[in-house]
Design a protein around this motif. Structure first.
Motif, PDB file in Angstrom:
ATOM      1  N   ASP A   1     -83.874  48.639  18.387  1.00  0.00           N
ATOM      2  CA  ASP A   1     -84.205  47.763  17.199  1.00  0.00           C
ATOM      3  C   ASP A   1     -83.344  46.728  16.909  1.00  0.00           C
ATOM      4  O   ASP A   1     -82.191  47.179  16.863  1.00  0.00           O
ATOM      5  N   GLY A   2     -83.789  45.502  16.475  1.00  0.00           N
ATOM      6  CA  GLY A   2     -82.734  44.450  16.146  1.00  0.00           C
ATOM      7  C   GLY A   2     -81.977  43.924  17.021  1.00  0.00           C
ATOM      8  O   GLY A   2     -80.540  43.179  16.625  1.00  0.00           O
ATOM      9  N   VAL A   3     -82.148  44.252  18.236  1.00  0.00           N
ATOM     10  CA  VAL A   3     -80.949  43.489  19.413  1.00  0.00           C
ATOM     11  C   VAL A   3     -81.703  42.533  20.069  1.00  0.00           C
ATOM     12  O   VAL A   3     -82.448  42.309  20.770  1.00  0.00           O
ATOM     13  N   ASN A   4     -80.811  41.387  19.645  1.00  0.00           N
ATOM     14  CA  ASN A   4     -81.458  40.038  20.198  1.00  0.00           C
ATOM     15  C   ASN A   4     -80.476  39.806  21.562  1.00  0.00           C
ATOM     16  O   ASN A   4     -79.251  39.240  21.498  1.00  0.00           O
TER      17      ASN A   4
ATOM     18  N   GLY B   1     -67.323  44.993  21.324  1.00  0.00           N
ATOM     19  CA  GLY B   1     -68.653  44.973  20.311  1.00  0.00           C
ATOM     20  C   GLY B   1     -69.904  44.612  20.986  1.00  0.00           C
ATOM     21  O   GLY B   1     -70.959  45.083  20.709  1.00  0.00           O
ATOM     22  N   VAL B   2     -69.891  43.297  21.541  1.00  0.00           N
ATOM     23  CA  VAL B   2     -70.955  42.688  22.098  1.00  0.00           C
ATOM     24  C   VAL B   2     -71.589  43.329  23.299  1.00  0.00           C
ATOM     25  O   VAL B   2     -72.703  43.618  23.436  1.00  0.00           O
ATOM     26  N   ALA B   3     -70.427  43.931  24.043  1.00  0.00           N
ATOM     27  CA  ALA B   3     -70.968  44.631  25.229  1.00  0.00           C
ATOM     28  C   ALA B   3     -71.634  45.897  25.096  1.00  0.00           C
ATOM     29  O   ALA B   3     -72.471  46.273  25.565  1.00  0.00           O
ATOM     30  N   GLN B   4     -71.111  46.564  23.988  1.00  0.00           N
ATOM     31  CA  GLN B   4     -71.739  47.889  23.547  1.00  0.00           C
ATOM     32  C   GLN B   4     -73.106  47.636  22.996  1.00  0.00           C
ATOM     33  O   GLN B   4     -73.991  48.368  23.476  1.00  0.00           O
ATOM     34  N   GLN B   5     -73.179  46.532  22.387  1.00  0.00           N
ATOM     35  CA  GLN B   5     -74.678  46.280  21.861  1.00  0.00           C
ATOM     36  C   GLN B   5     -75.609  45.962  23.042  1.00  0.00           C
ATOM     37  O   GLN B   5     -76.804  46.174  23.183  1.00  0.00           O
ATOM     38  N   LEU B   6     -75.162  45.077  24.157  1.00  0.00           N
ATOM     39  CA  LEU B   6     -75.845  44.911  25.177  1.00  0.00           C
ATOM     40  C   LEU B   6     -76.423  46.019  25.981  1.00  0.00           C
ATOM     41  O   LEU B   6     -77.365  46.163  26.677  1.00  0.00           O
ATOM     42  N   ALA B   7     -75.351  47.025  25.979  1.00  0.00           N
ATOM     43  CA  ALA B   7     -75.582  48.181  26.789  1.00  0.00           C
ATOM     44  C   ALA B   7     -76.713  49.114  26.124  1.00  0.00           C
ATOM     45  O   ALA B   7     -77.438  49.501  26.778  1.00  0.00           O
ATOM     46  N   ARG B   8     -76.547  49.079  24.770  1.00  0.00           N
ATOM     47  CA  ARG B   8     -77.477  50.019  24.119  1.00  0.00           C
ATOM     48  C   ARG B   8     -79.044  49.463  24.126  1.00  0.00           C
ATOM     49  O   ARG B   8     -80.043  49.970  24.563  1.00  0.00           O
TER      50      ARG B   8
ATOM     51  N   ALA C   1     -79.278  36.130  22.187  1.00  0.00           N
ATOM     52  CA  ALA C   1     -78.098  35.789  20.992  1.00  0.00           C
ATOM     53  C   ALA C   1     -76.772  36.323  21.538  1.00  0.00           C
ATOM     54  O   ALA C   1     -75.929  35.737  21.522  1.00  0.00           O
ATOM     55  N   LEU C   2     -76.765  37.721  21.812  1.00  0.00           N
ATOM     56  CA  LEU C   2     -75.757  38.325  22.255  1.00  0.00           C
ATOM     57  C   LEU C   2     -75.091  37.916  23.597  1.00  0.00           C
ATOM     58  O   LEU C   2     -73.756  37.899  23.613  1.00  0.00           O
TER      59      LEU C   2
END
Length: 500
Positions: free
Chosen positions: A380-383, A428-435, A386-387
């Motif tokens: 949820d909430g992963v754009n 941090g961005v990479a971790q969000q993209l991975a998730r 934008a990332l």
């Protein structure tokens, strides 16, 4: 030939022929025809003949730079022979053929003084290393040659960086996944023969369809819980090899999946520097996810022999307080595959019957109308868009910091601090993209018309991943009077617990 042919030879013995050796070297032999060293050798032999010297040995280092730091085998052999008194004169085409390293030059000067060795060149005259002025001249020649090598290296590095910044292919072997024939050809000289052949000109910006599909398949397999070994087997089954025609092994497969090039990202000296001009074969989110998975310290990448049975090392032993997983072994008079605890608790359980029973349970559950409830919700909430934009902006900022440091606008401390902050943000961005990109292993099984058919199409790795995600299986000891390996099979001793 230069005036060197008439230079003094005051240190040459009066009686008997002077014993000389020749040393020749070129840094790069693109044709493999040895033409460069052959020309040097001819000039050196002409010099020796004009002075009446006897050439007792010729040492050749072909296609090897004196600046690279790599060992020059024939040069080292020459030094060893001079120590033994093989010759009193060294002939070379130019001083820069002998040395481009100050360290090597000092070693050579020391040997020449100890063994009374003269040095003559076809282009730079005699080096009289017995005098301070002669040694100074040699060192000046060495410094100039060193500067030329370093300057050339800087030009090459700048050209490569410029190419990389422009997103262009930097040269070398064709990268797996790219290189579509343009229909044009160019001439290439075969190393070692000098023969010219026509080779196809490749467009390194266009993806090779079957190889691009393989990279995408490997990415998806890892994201769905598969293994590199599974992808290696998949590649072998498809008959796909590396760009050099070799089988793709485990390490090569891992390297392929972790290349930024897959996502269209250009790299220079290990650092990402922006977008490339070639077609990406996977999106950045999935690429970042694969890198995060494969570099996770908790990931077991070498668990030993590849499991050949569905529940091996996954099913739990149910004997009292034992917490170990069972393994499949072939023991007993019938040599029947059986699941057994490493501590031999409870005997063996017929592996084929246990696996069939568990797989039927999974297929039945995945075939229900409410199977969609088993799927994990998307992050949820992963754009993602934008990332990806933020990731590009951070990399651009890192490039600008490097340019500012090179221009002297900021000092080392400011550059280091800014770069460290940018790296942390990029992580941090990479971790969000991975998730956002990691796949639920149940995708492809839920909602399909024939779950059993889809299940049977999966590889063993993927099936085992689904098992880990959905079901905990514990093999209790069979009840008294039940035969563990044949006859009446005690299904009630197989304990299952759904995880979703």
């Amino acid at each position: 030939m230069t005036h060197t042919l008439m230079m003094k030879t005051s240190r040459t013995p009066k009686s008997g022929p002077t014993r000389a050796v020749i040393y020749v070297r070129i840094s790069q032999d693109r044709t493999g025809a040895h033409l460069g060293v052959d020309r040097q050798r001819e000039d050196c032999e002409a010099l020796a003949e004009s002075l009446g010297w006897e050439v007792v040995e010729v040492y050749i280092d072909n296609d090897l730079s004196a600046y690279s730091g790599k060992p020059r085998k024939d040069y080292r052999r020459m030094l060893a022979d001079l120590e033994l008194g093989t010759a009193t004169v060294v002939i070379s085409w130019h001083t820069d053929r002998l040395h481009r390293s100050p360290t090597e030059l000092e070693e050579y000067i020391d040997l020449s003084q100890r063994r009374g060795v003269d040095t003559h060149t076809c282009q730079a005259g005699e080096l009289d290393l017995s005098t301070s002025s002669g040694r100074m001249t040699a060192r000046i020649h060495g410094a100039v040659a060193r500067h030329e090598s370093e300057h050339k290296a800087e030009r090459v590095a700048r050209a490569r960086l410029q190419k990389a910044k422009a997103g262009k292919f930097g040269g070398g072997l064709r990268p797996f996944g790219w290189g579509v024939p343009t229909g044009e050809t160019r001439k290439k000289t075969v190393k070692g023969t000098g023969e010219e052949i026509d080779v196809a000109v490749l467009d390194m910006n266009k993806a090779v369809p079957e190889e691009a599909a393989a990279l995408e398949a490997g990415t998806d397999q890892i994201l769905a819980g598969g293994s590199i070994r599974g992808w290696v087997r998949w590649l072998a089954d498809k008959g796909l090899t590396s760009s050099t025609g070799k089988p793709i092994d485990h390490q090569a497969a891992r390297d392929l999946l972790m290349r930024p090039r897959n996502a269209g990202i250009a790299v220079y000296q290990g650092e990402e520097i922006g977008a490339g001009l070639w077609e990406p074969v996977v999106d950045e989110g999935r690429f970042r996810a694969v890198v995060a998975i494969l570099t996770n310290p908790s990931r077991v990448s070498t668990p030993g022999p590849t499991p050949k049975w569905f529940g091996s090392l996954i099913y739990l032993c149910g004997h009292q307080a034992c917490t170990k997983t069972v393994k499949c072994t072939r023991t007993g008079g019938g040599n029947q595959p059986s699941y057994r605890c490493p501590d031999q608790h409870g005997g063996g359980r017929n592996a084929e019957k246990v696996d069939t029973y568990i797989e039927d349970l999974l297929i039945e559950r995945l075939s229900r109308e409410d199977a969609g409830d088993l799927l994990q919700p998307a992050a949820d909430g992963v754009n993602v868009a934008a990332l990806q934009l933020e990731s590009e902006q951070i990399r651009r900022r890192m490039t600008e910091l490097a340019a500012m440091f090179g221009a002297g606008s900021i000092d080392m401390a400011q550059f280091t601090e800014g770069t460290d902050i940018a790296r942390a943000q990029l992580g941090g961005v990479a971790q969000q993209l991975a998730r956002a990109a990691v796949k639920d292993p149940l995708v492809g099984l839920v909602g399909v018309p024939d779950v059993r058919k889809a299940w049977e199409a999966l590889g063993l790795d993927r099936r085992r991943t689904v098992l880990r995600a959905l079901l905990q299986v514990t093999l209790r000891p069979p009840r008294p009077g039940r035969m563990p390996d044949g006859g009446y099979f005690d299904y009630e001793a197989i304990e299952t617990e759904w995880k979703r």
